[in-house]
Design an enzyme around this catalytic site. Structure first.
Site, PDB file in Angstrom:
ATOM      1  N   THR A 132      -3.122  -1.537   1.958  1.00 52.21           N
ATOM      2  CA  THR A 132      -4.612  -1.867   1.931  1.00 52.21           C
ATOM      3  C   THR A 132      -4.898  -3.467   2.257  1.00 52.21           C
ATOM      4  O   THR A 132      -4.280  -4.310   2.467  1.00 52.21           O
ATOM      5  CB  THR A 132      -4.827  -1.828   0.341  1.00 52.21           C
ATOM      6  OG1 THR A 132      -6.079  -2.183  -0.029  1.00 52.21           O
ATOM      7  CG2 THR A 132      -3.794  -2.694  -0.511  1.00 52.21           C
ATOM      8  N   ASP A 133      -6.327  -3.529   2.255  1.00 54.63           N
ATOM      9  CA  ASP A 133      -6.850  -4.939   2.794  1.00 54.63           C
ATOM     10  C   ASP A 133      -6.732  -5.603   1.358  1.00 54.63           C
ATOM     11  O   ASP A 133      -6.892  -6.860   1.576  1.00 54.63           O
ATOM     12  CB  ASP A 133      -8.238  -4.877   3.152  1.00 54.63           C
ATOM     13  CG  ASP A 133      -9.200  -4.118   2.218  1.00 54.63           C
ATOM     14  OD1 ASP A 133      -8.970  -3.710   1.233  1.00 54.63           O
ATOM     15  OD2 ASP A 133     -10.445  -4.179   2.592  1.00 54.63           O
ATOM     16  N   GLU A 134      -6.518  -5.236   0.340  1.00 55.27           N
ATOM     17  CA  GLU A 134      -6.511  -5.945  -0.956  1.00 55.27           C
ATOM     18  C   GLU A 134      -5.519  -6.657  -1.232  1.00 55.27           C
ATOM     19  O   GLU A 134      -5.586  -7.984  -2.005  1.00 55.27           O
ATOM     20  CB  GLU A 134      -6.563  -4.741  -2.207  1.00 55.27           C
ATOM     21  CG  GLU A 134      -7.722  -4.054  -2.192  1.00 55.27           C
ATOM     22  CD  GLU A 134      -8.221  -3.713  -3.542  1.00 55.27           C
ATOM     23  OE1 GLU A 134      -7.658  -4.089  -4.607  1.00 55.27           O
ATOM     24  OE2 GLU A 134      -9.206  -2.589  -3.683  1.00 55.27           O
ATOM     25  N   TYR A 158      -2.959  -3.818  -9.000  1.00 56.72           N
ATOM     26  CA  TYR A 158      -2.519  -2.933  -7.820  1.00 56.72           C
ATOM     27  C   TYR A 158      -2.412  -3.678  -6.584  1.00 56.72           C
ATOM     28  O   TYR A 158      -1.330  -3.337  -5.809  1.00 56.72           O
ATOM     29  CB  TYR A 158      -3.660  -2.034  -7.933  1.00 56.72           C
ATOM     30  CG  TYR A 158      -4.076  -1.404  -6.441  1.00 56.72           C
ATOM     31  CD1 TYR A 158      -3.161  -0.435  -6.112  1.00 56.72           C
ATOM     32  CD2 TYR A 158      -5.009  -2.013  -5.623  1.00 56.72           C
ATOM     33  CE1 TYR A 158      -3.266   0.185  -4.961  1.00 56.72           C
ATOM     34  CE2 TYR A 158      -5.086  -1.192  -4.316  1.00 56.72           C
ATOM     35  CZ  TYR A 158      -4.207  -0.287  -3.963  1.00 56.72           C
ATOM     36  OH  TYR A 158      -4.249   0.450  -2.579  1.00 56.72           O
ATOM     37  N   LYS A 162       0.984  -3.810  -4.120  1.00 59.73           N
ATOM     38  CA  LYS A 162       0.998  -3.264  -2.771  1.00 59.73           C
ATOM     39  C   LYS A 162       1.387  -4.282  -1.985  1.00 59.73           C
ATOM     40  O   LYS A 162       2.099  -4.031  -1.097  1.00 59.73           O
ATOM     41  CB  LYS A 162      -0.440  -2.859  -2.438  1.00 59.73           C
ATOM     42  CG  LYS A 162      -0.881  -1.278  -3.025  1.00 59.73           C
ATOM     43  CD  LYS A 162      -0.170  -0.457  -2.411  1.00 59.73           C
ATOM     44  CE  LYS A 162      -0.587   0.081  -1.184  1.00 59.73           C
ATOM     45  NZ  LYS A 162       0.225   1.603  -0.826  1.00 59.73           N
TER      46      LYS A 162
HETATM   47  P1  NAD Z   1      -4.374   8.772  -4.453  1.00 59.09           P
HETATM   48  O1  NAD Z   1      -4.421   8.082  -5.871  1.00 59.09           O
HETATM   49  O2  NAD Z   1      -5.669   9.685  -4.356  1.00 59.09           O
HETATM   50  O3  NAD Z   1      -3.175   9.874  -4.090  1.00 59.09           O
HETATM   51  C1  NAD Z   1      -1.894   9.270  -4.515  1.00 59.09           C
HETATM   52  C2  NAD Z   1      -0.816  10.225  -4.191  1.00 59.09           C
HETATM   53  O4  NAD Z   1       0.411   9.630  -4.434  1.00 59.09           O
HETATM   54  C3  NAD Z   1      -1.097  11.580  -5.121  1.00 59.09           C
HETATM   55  O5  NAD Z   1      -1.174  12.979  -4.777  1.00 59.09           O
HETATM   56  C4  NAD Z   1      -0.103  11.170  -6.305  1.00 59.09           C
HETATM   57  O6  NAD Z   1       0.460  12.521  -6.908  1.00 59.09           O
HETATM   58  C5  NAD Z   1       1.051  10.553  -5.403  1.00 59.09           C
HETATM   59  N1  NAD Z   1       2.063   9.950  -6.291  1.00 59.09           N
HETATM   60  C6  NAD Z   1       1.747   8.901  -7.304  1.00 59.09           C
HETATM   61  N2  NAD Z   1       2.989   8.427  -7.637  1.00 59.09           N
HETATM   62  C7  NAD Z   1       3.811   9.075  -7.151  1.00 59.09           C
HETATM   63  C8  NAD Z   1       5.216   8.834  -7.149  1.00 59.09           C
HETATM   64  N3  NAD Z   1       5.863   8.137  -7.825  1.00 59.09           N
HETATM   65  N4  NAD Z   1       5.922   9.663  -6.430  1.00 59.09           N
HETATM   66  C9  NAD Z   1       5.445  10.595  -5.403  1.00 59.09           C
HETATM   67  N5  NAD Z   1       4.170  10.854  -5.616  1.00 59.09           N
HETATM   68  C10 NAD Z   1       3.331   9.929  -6.217  1.00 59.09           C
HETATM   69  O7  NAD Z   1      -4.349   7.699  -3.518  1.00 59.09           O
HETATM   70  P2  NAD Z   1      -5.293   7.342  -2.130  1.00 59.09           P
HETATM   71  O8  NAD Z   1      -6.461   6.793  -2.327  1.00 59.09           O
HETATM   72  O9  NAD Z   1      -5.169   8.797  -0.979  1.00 59.09           O
HETATM   73  O10 NAD Z   1      -4.287   6.089  -1.364  1.00 59.09           O
HETATM   74  C11 NAD Z   1      -2.868   6.588  -0.505  1.00 59.09           C
HETATM   75  C12 NAD Z   1      -2.452   5.431   0.004  1.00 59.09           C
HETATM   76  O11 NAD Z   1      -3.316   4.805   0.760  1.00 59.09           O
HETATM   77  C13 NAD Z   1      -2.179   4.290  -1.162  1.00 59.09           C
HETATM   78  O12 NAD Z   1      -0.799   3.741  -0.857  1.00 59.09           O
HETATM   79  C14 NAD Z   1      -3.297   3.226  -1.266  1.00 59.09           C
HETATM   80  O13 NAD Z   1      -2.736   1.976  -1.722  1.00 59.09           O
HETATM   81  C15 NAD Z   1      -3.439   3.479   0.269  1.00 59.09           C
HETATM   82  N6  NAD Z   1      -4.860   3.055   0.531  1.00 59.09           N
HETATM   83  C16 NAD Z   1      -5.905   3.612  -0.110  1.00 59.09           C
HETATM   84  C17 NAD Z   1      -7.273   3.093   0.179  1.00 59.09           C
HETATM   85  C18 NAD Z   1      -8.490   3.865  -0.461  1.00 59.09           C
HETATM   86  O14 NAD Z   1      -9.565   3.449  -0.160  1.00 59.09           O
HETATM   87  N7  NAD Z   1      -8.294   4.936  -1.261  1.00 59.09           N
HETATM   88  C19 NAD Z   1      -7.533   2.177   1.108  1.00 59.09           C
HETATM   89  C20 NAD Z   1      -6.347   1.321   1.993  1.00 59.09           C
HETATM   90  C21 NAD Z   1      -5.023   1.987   1.397  1.00 59.09           C
HETATM   91  O1  DAU Z   2     -10.082  -1.910  -0.435  1.00 56.71           O
HETATM   92  C1  DAU Z   2      -9.080  -0.967  -0.089  1.00 56.71           C
HETATM   93  C2  DAU Z   2      -8.916  -0.557  -1.477  1.00 56.71           C
HETATM   94  O2  DAU Z   2     -10.038   0.248  -1.882  1.00 56.71           O
HETATM   95  C3  DAU Z   2      -7.850   0.548  -1.825  1.00 56.71           C
HETATM   96  O3  DAU Z   2      -6.630  -0.281  -1.542  1.00 56.71           O
HETATM   97  C4  DAU Z   2      -7.695   1.090  -3.359  1.00 56.71           C
HETATM   98  O4  DAU Z   2      -6.753   2.312  -3.389  1.00 56.71           O
HETATM   99  C5  DAU Z   2      -9.221   1.927  -3.700  1.00 56.71           C
HETATM  100  O5  DAU Z   2      -9.333   2.476  -4.864  1.00 56.71           O
HETATM  101  C6  DAU Z   2     -10.185   0.830  -3.369  1.00 56.71           C
HETATM  102  O6  DAU Z   2     -10.490  -0.273  -4.234  1.00 56.71           O
HETATM  103  P1  DAU Z   2     -11.642  -0.677  -4.851  1.00 56.71           P
HETATM  104  O7  DAU Z   2     -11.502  -1.324  -5.932  1.00 56.71           O
HETATM  105  O8  DAU Z   2     -12.302  -1.339  -3.837  1.00 56.71           O
HETATM  106  O9  DAU Z   2     -12.442   0.813  -4.825  1.00 56.71           O
HETATM  107  P2  DAU Z   2     -13.387   1.542  -6.195  1.00 56.71           P
HETATM  108  O10 DAU Z   2     -13.984   2.791  -5.631  1.00 56.71           O
HETATM  109  O11 DAU Z   2     -12.676   1.545  -7.554  1.00 56.71           O
HETATM  110  O12 DAU Z   2     -14.509   0.320  -6.152  1.00 56.71           O
HETATM  111  C7  DAU Z   2     -15.354  -0.318  -5.289  1.00 56.71           C
HETATM  112  C8  DAU Z   2     -16.397  -1.163  -5.549  1.00 56.71           C
HETATM  113  O13 DAU Z   2     -17.233  -0.697  -6.364  1.00 56.71           O
HETATM  114  C9  DAU Z   2     -15.630  -2.422  -6.162  1.00 56.71           C
HETATM  115  O14 DAU Z   2     -16.193  -3.403  -6.022  1.00 56.71           O
HETATM  116  C10 DAU Z   2     -15.647  -1.972  -7.691  1.00 56.71           C
HETATM  117  C11 DAU Z   2     -17.010  -1.323  -7.811  1.00 56.71           C
HETATM  118  N1  DAU Z   2     -17.296  -0.167  -8.715  1.00 56.71           N
HETATM  119  C12 DAU Z   2     -16.409   0.834  -8.786  1.00 56.71           C
HETATM  120  C13 DAU Z   2     -16.369   1.629  -9.817  1.00 56.71           C
HETATM  121  C14 DAU Z   2     -15.204   2.586 -10.128  1.00 56.71           C
HETATM  122  C15 DAU Z   2     -18.486  -0.317  -9.614  1.00 56.71           C
HETATM  123  O15 DAU Z   2     -19.332  -0.968  -9.488  1.00 56.71           O
HETATM  124  N2  DAU Z   2     -18.445   0.737 -10.433  1.00 56.71           N
HETATM  125  C16 DAU Z   2     -17.628   1.673 -10.753  1.00 56.71           C
HETATM  126  O16 DAU Z   2     -17.756   2.611 -11.868  1.00 56.71           O
END
Ligand code: NAD
Ligand code: DAU
Length: 360
Positions: A132-134, A158, A162
């Site tokens: 992630t970019d975080e 989180y 990562k």
């Molecule tokens: P998600 O939470 O939707 O899915 C995570 C999956 O991993 C689930 O299916 C869960 O059951 C599985 N999992 C969790 N713990 C596990 C374990 N111990 N063993 C096996 N499986 C396990 O997550 P996502 O949003 O699809 O993100 C996927 C990946 O991409 C993550 O590594 C996250 O850090 C990264 N990422 C997410 C975003 C985003 O915006 N969602 C952006 C950048 C990177």
């Molecule tokens: O940047 C990549 C990341 O993006 C991933 O690594 C994470 O897995 C993914 O969850 C996401 O993180 P964020 O914290 O940015 O996503 P989220 O959707 O939780 O929140 C997006 C923005 O909106 C953040 O600034 C918090 C805000 N927010 C979120 C929720 C859930 C609100 O204002 N209200 C809300 O109820």
């Protein structure tokens, strides 16, 4: 064949569906099926003989070692993680366990398997880590976007977990020569995203007449990428990325949170008109502790070196996403009961948002 960890989650499932549409190569999903893992996401490929599924925890090294020995993959694509920042604030332990220890155990299993391969297979093997970019922390309004050389400065449990995983992946390449690749991507959105994250939460709450919670002043900026663009970038990194390298992935779509929520309301006003504008449900709530102000990705390296560019703009992608949630009310209903409800109460109970006009 390839192994995909976390393939029942949001991005993993999109990756699996797309992979099996575009390639003939078989694939095995390894997923623990936490609250975020949902086999409904993979319904379209159940019965496809190129698709396999094993419920397993990546922390269970013996199980992973056995699966690698049995399936003999040419690559591992590692999505499995705890992914929600707010949950990491309430309970960081599971994030350290899965994201740090789990990645370590997976790397150890992969190293043992890889070191026994024949020379050609060893050379061709890839461990693609999805990050992630975080990990780069928070940007000021005028700071340049994150590049691959931006120093790590994770701010949430989180992000720290990562970052730790990224460092382990880097070390396994540097020390042992494991052919690793890392993608650091910005915020994804699209089908199958669990409605705890901003965009699906806003859509689902709007349709149910509930408050649309916006943290703090709503001016935080995220850089949004449609999920299939991320999946295509990862497939490209797997195909042509240089072992040991990291690639920043993003669509140059910086948007303030309040604008994201307002735009969803406008799209819903058009596609599913209600008695009053959905924006009237917007409610400002207590800010996230340590809330990063701005993320922005410079995707120059992956554009230049691998020729990847996103297909969707935020305008087309967001409309597509809203339509998907409107067309899949059963999917939404099934994930919005049980454990998800408990979580919502814990996260939002204190501020108990009820609909208030934006201009309060
Ligand atoms: P998600 O939470 O939707 O899915 C995570 C999956 O991993 C689930 O299916 C869960 O059951 C599985 N999992 C969790 N713990 C596990 C374990 N111990 N063993 C096996 N499986 C396990 O997550 P996502 O949003 O699809 O993100 C996927 C990946 O991409 C993550 O590594 C996250 O850090 C990264 N990422 C997410 C975003 C985003 O915006 N969602 C952006 C950048 C990177
Ligand atoms: O940047 C990549 C990341 O993006 C991933 O690594 C994470 O897995 C993914 O969850 C996401 O993180 P964020 O914290 O940015 O996503 P989220 O959707 O939780 O929140 C997006 C923005 O909106 C953040 O600034 C918090 C805000 N927010 C979120 C929720 C859930 C609100 O204002 N209200 C809300 O109820």
């Amino acid at each position: 064949m390839i192994i995909v960890t976390g393939g029942a989650g949001f991005i993993g499932a999109n990756f699996v569906l797309r992979w099996l549409q575009q390639a003939d190569e078989p694939l095995l999903v390894i997923d623990k099926l936490t609250y975020a893992g949902n086999l409904d996401n993979l319904a379209d490929v159940q019965g496809d003989d190129r698709f396999g599924f094993e419920r397993a925890d990546i922390c269970d090294r013996d199980r992973i070692v056995a699966l690698l020995a049995q399936r003999r993959p040419r690559a591992i694509v590692h999505f499995a993680a705890e992914s929600h920042v707010d949950r990491s604030i309430h309970g960081p332990g599971e994030f350290v366990r899965t994201n740090v220890t789990g990645t370590f155990e997976l790397l150890e299993a992969a190293r043992a398997y890889w070191s026994e391969l024949q020379a050609n297979d060893r050379k061709a093997f890839r461990f693609l880590h999805v990050s992630t970019d975080e990990v780069y922390g928070s940007l000021g309004a005028d700071d340049p976007a994150f590049s691959e050389t931006t120093p790590y400065a994770p701010n949430s449990p989180y992000a720290a977990s990562k970052a730790a995983a990224d460092h382990l992946v880097r070390a396994y390449h540097h020390t042992y020569g494991l052919p690793t690749l890392t993608g650091n991507c910005s915020n994804n959105y699209g089908p199958f995203q669990f409605p705890e994250k901003l965009i699906p939460l806003t859509i689902a709450n709007a349709l149910e007449g509930q408050a649309l919670p916006v943290y703090g002043d709503g001016q935080n900026v995220r850089d949004w990428l449609y999920v299939t663009d991320h999946c295509d970038a990862l497939a490209r990194v797997l195909e042509a990325g240089r072992p040991g390298e990291t690639y920043n992935i993003g669509g140059k779509n910086e948007v303030k949170n309040i604008a994201v929520v307002q735009t969803i309301c406008t799209i819903l006003d058009e596609l599913r008109p209600s008695a009053r504008p959905y924006a009237q449900q917007i409610t400002f709530v207590t800010d996230r502790p340590g809330h990063d102000r701005r993320y922005a990705i410079d995707p120059g390296k992956i554009e230049r070196e691998l020729g990847w560019t996103p297909a969707e703009t935020f305008t087309t992608g967001l409309r597509r996403t809203v339509r998907w949630y409107l067309d899949h009310p059963d999917w939404v209903a099934r994930v919005r009961d049980g454990r998800y409800r408990e979580w919502i109460e814990r996260q939002y109970g204190a501020t108990a948002p009820s609909p208030q006009p934006l201009s309060r």
